[in-house]
Design an enzyme around this catalytic site. Structure first.
Site, PDB file in Angstrom:
ATOM      1  N   GLY A  72       0.789  -1.214   0.000  1.00 31.68           N
ATOM      2  CA  GLY A  72       0.000   0.000   0.000  1.00 31.68           C
ATOM      3  C   GLY A  72       0.824   1.268   0.000  1.00 31.68           C
ATOM      4  O   GLY A  72       0.377   2.297  -0.505  1.00 31.68           O
ATOM      5  N   ASN A 120      -8.229   4.883   4.236  1.00 35.80           N
ATOM      6  CA  ASN A 120      -8.035   5.024   2.791  1.00 35.80           C
ATOM      7  C   ASN A 120      -9.142   4.302   2.047  1.00 35.80           C
ATOM      8  O   ASN A 120      -9.651   3.270   2.496  1.00 35.80           O
ATOM      9  CB  ASN A 120      -6.652   4.500   2.374  1.00 35.80           C
ATOM     10  CG  ASN A 120      -6.674   3.036   1.977  1.00 35.80           C
ATOM     11  OD1 ASN A 120      -7.018   2.687   0.850  1.00 35.80           O
ATOM     12  ND2 ASN A 120      -6.323   2.159   2.920  1.00 35.80           N
ATOM     13  N   PHE A 124      -7.240   0.270  -5.209  1.00 35.45           N
ATOM     14  CA  PHE A 124      -6.251  -0.386  -6.070  1.00 35.45           C
ATOM     15  C   PHE A 124      -5.807   0.527  -7.214  1.00 35.45           C
ATOM     16  O   PHE A 124      -5.687   0.099  -8.371  1.00 35.45           O
ATOM     17  CB  PHE A 124      -6.786  -1.693  -6.651  1.00 35.45           C
ATOM     18  CG  PHE A 124      -6.882  -2.840  -5.677  1.00 35.45           C
ATOM     19  CD1 PHE A 124      -6.437  -2.730  -4.368  1.00 35.45           C
ATOM     20  CD2 PHE A 124      -7.424  -4.040  -6.074  1.00 35.45           C
ATOM     21  CE1 PHE A 124      -6.533  -3.791  -3.478  1.00 35.45           C
ATOM     22  CE2 PHE A 124      -7.526  -5.125  -5.195  1.00 35.45           C
ATOM     23  CZ  PHE A 124      -7.083  -4.995  -3.895  1.00 35.45           C
ATOM     24  N   SER A 185      -9.147  -6.273   0.637  1.00 35.30           N
ATOM     25  CA  SER A 185      -9.324  -4.824   0.651  1.00 35.30           C
ATOM     26  C   SER A 185     -10.815  -4.495   0.677  1.00 35.30           C
ATOM     27  O   SER A 185     -11.593  -5.094  -0.064  1.00 35.30           O
ATOM     28  CB  SER A 185      -8.695  -4.193  -0.587  1.00 35.30           C
ATOM     29  OG  SER A 185      -9.079  -2.830  -0.698  1.00 35.30           O
ATOM     30  N   ASN A 187     -12.032  -1.777  -0.409  1.00 31.74           N
ATOM     31  CA  ASN A 187     -12.243  -0.675  -1.342  1.00 31.74           C
ATOM     32  C   ASN A 187     -12.501  -1.095  -2.785  1.00 31.74           C
ATOM     33  O   ASN A 187     -12.642  -0.250  -3.664  1.00 31.74           O
ATOM     34  CB  ASN A 187     -11.048   0.282  -1.287  1.00 31.74           C
ATOM     35  CG  ASN A 187     -10.858   0.849   0.108  1.00 31.74           C
ATOM     36  OD1 ASN A 187     -11.814   1.236   0.763  1.00 31.74           O
ATOM     37  ND2 ASN A 187      -9.615   0.865   0.575  1.00 31.74           N
ATOM     38  N   THR A 188     -12.526  -2.393  -3.057  1.00 28.79           N
ATOM     39  CA  THR A 188     -12.924  -2.917  -4.364  1.00 28.79           C
ATOM     40  C   THR A 188     -14.220  -3.685  -4.169  1.00 28.79           C
ATOM     41  O   THR A 188     -14.256  -4.632  -3.379  1.00 28.79           O
ATOM     42  CB  THR A 188     -11.833  -3.845  -4.948  1.00 28.79           C
ATOM     43  OG1 THR A 188     -10.656  -3.078  -5.204  1.00 28.79           O
ATOM     44  CG2 THR A 188     -12.303  -4.486  -6.248  1.00 28.79           C
ATOM     45  N   LYS A 228      -3.755 -12.659   1.981  1.00 26.94           N
ATOM     46  CA  LYS A 228      -3.996 -11.571   2.933  1.00 26.94           C
ATOM     47  C   LYS A 228      -5.472 -11.526   3.296  1.00 26.94           C
ATOM     48  O   LYS A 228      -6.337 -11.393   2.427  1.00 26.94           O
ATOM     49  CB  LYS A 228      -3.563 -10.234   2.333  1.00 26.94           C
ATOM     50  CG  LYS A 228      -3.557  -9.098   3.353  1.00 26.94           C
ATOM     51  CD  LYS A 228      -2.788  -7.904   2.817  1.00 26.94           C
ATOM     52  CE  LYS A 228      -2.544  -6.876   3.901  1.00 26.94           C
ATOM     53  NZ  LYS A 228      -1.685  -5.771   3.435  1.00 26.94           N
ATOM     54  N   ASN A 257      -5.453  -7.161   6.821  1.00 21.25           N
ATOM     55  CA  ASN A 257      -5.638  -5.953   6.031  1.00 21.25           C
ATOM     56  C   ASN A 257      -6.303  -4.894   6.911  1.00 21.25           C
ATOM     57  O   ASN A 257      -6.412  -5.042   8.118  1.00 21.25           O
ATOM     58  CB  ASN A 257      -6.494  -6.270   4.798  1.00 21.25           C
ATOM     59  CG  ASN A 257      -6.173  -5.390   3.610  1.00 21.25           C
ATOM     60  OD1 ASN A 257      -5.962  -4.186   3.754  1.00 21.25           O
ATOM     61  ND2 ASN A 257      -6.127  -5.970   2.422  1.00 21.25           N
ATOM     62  N   GLY A 278      -3.657   1.392  11.385  1.00 26.67           N
ATOM     63  CA  GLY A 278      -2.989   2.092  12.468  1.00 26.67           C
ATOM     64  C   GLY A 278      -3.353   1.573  13.841  1.00 26.67           C
ATOM     65  O   GLY A 278      -3.830   0.441  14.012  1.00 26.67           O
TER      66      GLY A 278
END
Length: 368
Positions: A72, A120, A124, A185, A187-188, A228, A257, A278
């Site tokens: 990332g 975020n 990708f 992820s 985000n996809t 992952k 992830n 984080g």
């Protein structure tokens, strides 16, 4: 004086748009590392001294210590030489997809300073497998093992996902030492569905088959493949995944992830959609590692990722079952010196527990 460099420049970075700052660092690191003498300078400032007690022999490689870079940060493998010079024992680049794609609309990266976190929803964004292959082909010999994180294009439906992972492997096989299948992820759209049911088994079988094809074509043994996983799976889901991964013959797991959870956040950006990384992920990712180690009876190597800011964070994951660990968000908040700090702290913690090598601590919590 130079060791305190990041403390001086961090306030400037944090006044910038997060993604602009991200590109400035990665592009700058890539450019600077091509200047003769700069990699040696970076290593002199931030390199981690040799410590036999921290050495990890795993997956056919010798890692100088357990701390590497998570995927990332260097999505397009622009700064491999630079990041390989700041003390990290291995690097994970990507996520890369067969075709380049722009990702989601900006803004898509957000800082949460009081929470020591990032959110975020990049999606990708990357230049594609051909561009990464061309860049890596020019690098020559690398200092540390390189893991290539592969994914599917947004436009590719899940029923055709295997073809995208195969395409990435075919194009990048010569340049990666290990490969990571990213199915986690947030985000996809629908990507995380690939973690479950027959979709997971079929995908892993296809990736393993493609790896064997590429290895045979290059006259080599198959390279390690890791999967992952997301932190947002319950124990039943994790148990199924662990069994499927064991049966597939895949080499190992990266846990975890980013999360879609938002518990305990204080910053206004907590309302942004996307994956959270984080400090808020520290405990949950360790719990997932502990569960996976127990479910696989320690038979699969685990790479711990998520909220590692201190040596204790890393050590907790190692005792829970991780053989290696990865940092990302802590690099943003603490700078590259965090790697040396964690490595030094691990030596102290080992001695405190009566261990002479880091590998003795792997899974120690399960042997109480």
């Amino acid at each position: 004086m130079l060791k305190r460099l990041y403390k001086w420049v961090k306030p400037l970075f944090f006044k910038m748009d997060p993604e602009d700052a991200h590109h400035l660092v990665v592009d700058g690191m890539g450019t600077a590392s091509r200047v003769p003498g700069v990699p040696a300078l970076l290593s002199g400032i931030w390199g981690v001294p040799e410590s036999p007690e921290l050495t990890v022999d795993l997956l056919g490689f010798q890692f100088r210590h357990p701390v590497g870079l998570a995927a990332g940060l260097d999505k397009n493998a622009k700064a491999v030489r630079g990041f390989g010079s700041v003390g990290l024992s291995f690097l994970e680049v990507g996520t890369v997809t067969p075709k380049g794609q722009p990702g989601n609309d900006r803004p898509r990266l957000f800082r949460l300073p009081p929470d020591e976190a990032l959110i975020n929803r990049m999606g990708f964004n990357n230049e594609g497998a051909d561009a990464m292959a061309a860049r890596l082909s020019r690098l020559g010999k690398r200092k540390v093992p390189l893991a290539v994180n592969i994914g599917k294009n947004k436009a590719t439906p899940n029923e055709d996902a295997a073809s995208d992972y195969r395409a990435c492997l075919a194009k990048l096989y010569p340049y990666g030492d290990l490969f990571v299948v990213n199915i986690s992820s947030p985000n996809t759209p629908d990507l995380r569905a690939l973690q479950h049911g027959d979709e997971l088994r079929d995908l892993l079988a296809a990736v393993k088959e493609e790896m064997e094809i590429q290895a045979a074509a290059h006259g080599e043994l198959p390279k390690p493949i890791l999967v992952k996983l997301a932190p947002d799976n319950d124990e039943e889901q994790l148990s199924y995944m662990a069994q499927a991964i064991l049966e597939s013959g895949i080499s190992g797991i990266i846990a975890t992830n980013t999360t879609i959870g938002r518990e305990g956040l204080t910053h206004a950006n907590k309302t942004e959609t996307g994956g959270l990384s984080g400090r808020p992920l520290t405990q949950r990712s360790t719990e997932v590692i502990r569960s996976l180690y127990r479910m696989t009876e320690g038979r699969l190597p685990i790479v711990g990722s998520g909220g590692i800011f201190t040596a204790q964070d890393a050590y907790d994951k190692i005792r829970a079952g991780a053989s290696l660990v990865e940092v990302y968000t802590s690099l943003i908040y603490k700078g590259p010196g965090v790697v040396k700090e964690i490595a030094a702290g691990l030596k102290r913690l080992l001695k405190q527990d009566g261990f002479t090598r880091i590998t003795q601590a792997v899974g120690a919590d399960h042997r109480r």
